[in-house]
Scaffold this motif. Structure first.
Motif, short mmCIF file in Angstrom:
data_model
loop_
_atom_site.label_atom_id
_atom_site.label_comp_id
_atom_site.label_asym_id
_atom_site.label_seq_id
_atom_site.Cartn_x
_atom_site.Cartn_y
_atom_site.Cartn_z
N TRP A 76 0.66 -1.32 0.13
CA TRP A 76 -0.09 0.06 -0.17
C TRP A 76 0.87 1.35 -0.17
O TRP A 76 2.10 1.27 0.24
CB TRP A 76 -1.02 0.20 1.07
N ASP A 77 0.17 2.26 -0.19
CA ASP A 77 0.94 3.56 -0.31
C ASP A 77 -0.16 4.87 0.04
O ASP A 77 -1.22 4.60 -0.10
CB ASP A 77 1.51 3.88 -1.61
N ASP A 78 0.27 5.82 0.51
CA ASP A 78 -0.52 7.09 1.13
C ASP A 78 -1.14 6.46 2.15
O ASP A 78 -2.08 7.05 2.31
CB ASP A 78 -1.24 7.44 0.15
N ILE A 79 -0.69 5.74 3.28
CA ILE A 79 -1.29 5.65 4.36
C ILE A 79 -0.49 6.19 5.42
O ILE A 79 0.91 5.95 5.54
CB ILE A 79 -1.50 4.20 4.62
N VAL A 80 -1.08 6.81 6.42
CA VAL A 80 -0.20 7.53 7.60
C VAL A 80 -1.06 7.41 8.83
O VAL A 80 -2.26 7.25 8.85
CB VAL A 80 0.09 9.06 7.36
N ASP A 81 -0.38 7.67 10.07
CA ASP A 81 -1.19 7.56 11.39
C ASP A 81 -1.62 8.94 11.56
O ASP A 81 -1.49 9.86 10.82
CB ASP A 81 -0.20 7.18 12.34
N ASP A 82 -2.05 9.16 12.89
CA ASP A 82 -2.57 10.60 13.33
C ASP A 82 -1.63 11.59 13.24
O ASP A 82 -2.03 12.72 13.06
CB ASP A 82 -3.02 10.53 14.64
#
Length: 124
Positions: A76-82
């Protein structure tokens, strides 16, 4: 362009997750990411569906469905945390994300669209 019959097909596909907006009651937010899919061959997919359908325990069946979806997701790409820090793709992180109804529904939808033979729609 000639058709290339590959043994394995992997491709990136956009995923749009729609989830409730915490600041606007009754409104939805759209967040996007990309998933690297590697679909199963038809015979393997049918065998998996048959195996899952034969499971009698609803909890075990849901888990098997989630694992089957996870099995075709390879990155996956473009997944971030808070804190806006990138979250690496790992089997554990994927299974945790698939626990979220909005994420799971969006990935199922995107995967199905990717198999339909039509290009991704703007906004998915």
């Amino acid at each position: 362009m000639k058709f290339v019959l590959s043994k394995t097909n992997r491709y990136w596909w956009p995923v749009t997750v729609r989830l409730p907006d915490p600041d606007q009651p009754g409104k939805m937010l759209e967040q996007t990411l990309k998933i690297l899919f590697e679909p199963k061959d038809q015979d393997d997919a049918l065998a998996e569906q048959t195996r899952i359908a034969a499971i009698k325990d609803p909890r075990a069946q849901v888990l098997a469905e989630r694992e089957a979806l996870a099995d075709v997701c390879k990155g996956w790409d473009d997944i971030v945390d808070d804190d806006k820090t990138a979250i690496p793709f790992t089997p554990e992180n994927l299974m945790a994300a698939l626990q979220k109804a909005w994420f799971r529904a969006a990935v199922y939808r995107a995967y199905g669209e990717s198999l339909s033979g039509e290009e991704a729609r703007l906004g998915n």
